[in-house]
Design an enzyme around this catalytic site. Structure first.
Site, PDB file in Angstrom:
ATOM      1  N   THR A  16      -4.319  -5.755  -4.265  1.00 53.33           N
ATOM      2  CA  THR A  16      -3.276  -5.692  -5.280  1.00 53.33           C
ATOM      3  C   THR A  16      -2.602  -4.329  -5.265  1.00 53.33           C
ATOM      4  OG1 THR A  16      -4.547  -7.174  -6.698  1.00 53.33           O
ATOM      5  CG2 THR A  16      -2.819  -5.901  -7.765  1.00 53.33           C
ATOM      6  N   GLY A  20      -5.322  -1.376  -1.181  1.00 51.32           N
ATOM      7  CA  GLY A  20      -5.006   0.034  -1.328  1.00 51.32           C
ATOM      8  C   GLY A  20      -6.086   0.770  -2.097  1.00 51.32           C
ATOM      9  N   ALA A  21      -5.805   2.023  -2.445  1.00 50.96           N
ATOM     10  CA  ALA A  21      -6.731   2.833  -3.238  1.00 50.96           C
ATOM     11  C   ALA A  21      -5.935   3.891  -3.978  1.00 50.96           C
ATOM     12  CB  ALA A  21      -7.776   3.490  -2.351  1.00 50.96           C
ATOM     13  N   GLY A  44      -5.823   1.277 -10.550  1.00 49.46           N
ATOM     14  CA  GLY A  44      -4.561   1.692 -11.152  1.00 49.46           C
ATOM     15  C   GLY A  44      -3.683   0.515 -11.522  1.00 49.46           C
ATOM     16  N   GLY A  45      -3.860  -0.587 -10.798  1.00 46.38           N
ATOM     17  CA  GLY A  45      -3.121  -1.807 -11.092  1.00 46.38           C
ATOM     18  C   GLY A  45      -3.883  -2.784 -11.967  1.00 46.38           C
ATOM     19  N   GLU A  90     -10.817  -7.231  -7.384  1.00 50.41           N
ATOM     20  CA  GLU A  90     -10.822  -6.526  -6.106  1.00 50.41           C
ATOM     21  C   GLU A  90     -12.246  -6.304  -5.609  1.00 50.41           C
ATOM     22  OE1 GLU A  90      -6.648  -4.026  -6.740  1.00 50.41           O
ATOM     23  OE2 GLU A  90      -8.562  -3.067  -7.140  1.00 50.41           O
TER      24      GLU A  90
END
Length: 237
Positions: free
Chosen positions: A42, A96-97, A110-111, A117
């Site tokens: 995400t 992502g990260a 963050g999302g 995840e």
């Protein structure tokens, strides 16, 4: 940690962060196994990967997605999405990260999709992290640490972080607590230096009311594709 570089081919002006995200999103296609189901994360960088994945959607069976937002984007591009319970294992998870260290440990969330995840990462043989080079850090903790919590436990969890020197607050959206895809709240924590990510993740995960802590040490990355001014840098852990 080892690294290899895929240099850019010309001396064009410095790439924007958005262009770096596109670069690593496209580079991640090399880790997609034809004929299999792909784990998809995400976020804005993953959106670039999803767009790239659409170019080879006929070569894969489909995907397992970690959020409603990613599911909607995948389906809009004609890419099948399976429920995670329908899939025994995934060969690769690409996400992502918000931060990643030199051992592949990450801060994510963050999302606000950290729980799903972590679930998809846990059923995958390999985690490939895609990020721009600003996300690479020596010690996790500068980025506010997301923690998904059951709403009735928020003040208690905030107090527990305060006892460790952290400052935590409930994430808001339009002036109200943000509600995750799982119906829970997010607490963001600042003021931490996470020097032992695995021990930290294990401890906070035990706190009553914590659904998921955004440290990914047990489900760390094996590969990180970093977008840099000189092209894609591949880190392996």
């Amino acid at each position: 940690m080892t690294q290899t570089n895929t240099p850019t081919t010309d001396a064009s002006p410095a790439l924007t962060q958005d262009q770096l995200k596109t670069l690593v999103g496209q580079a991640a296609l090399q880790y997609v196994v034809p004929g299999e189901i792909v784990g998809v994360g995400t976020g804005s960088t993953v959106n670039k990967f999803i767009d790239a994945l659409a170019t080879m959607k006929d070569q894969i069976k489909g995907t397992v997605s970690s959020s409603v937002a990613s599911t909607e984007r995948l389906q809009a591009l004609g890419i099948p999405v399976f429920d995670s319970n329908e899939v025994a294992r995934l060969s690769v998870y690409i996400d992502g990260a918000d931060e990643i260290d030199g051992h592949g440990n990450m801060v994510k969330g963050g999302g606000a999709a950290l729980t799903r995840e972590k679930i998809v990462a846990a059923q995958s043989d390999r985690f490939v992290c895609i990020a721009d080079e600003s996300k690479l850090v020596q010690t996790l903790g500068a980025f506010p640490l997301p923690v998904e919590v059951i709403p009735m436990a928020t003040q208690r969890v905030i107090a527990q972080f305060a006892a460790q020197g952290g400052s935590a607050k409930v994430r808001l959206k339009d002036g109200h607590p943000l509600v995750t895809d799982n119906g829970q709240f997010i607490v963001d924590v600042t003021g931490l230096q996470i020097t032992d990510p695995r021990a930290f993740e294990a401890e906070v995960s035990q706190w009553p009311g914590v659904v998921t802590v955004g440290v990914f040490a047990f489900q760390r990355a094996q590969v990180c594709l970093l977008g840099t001014a000189n092209g894609v840098k591949t880190l392996t852990f």
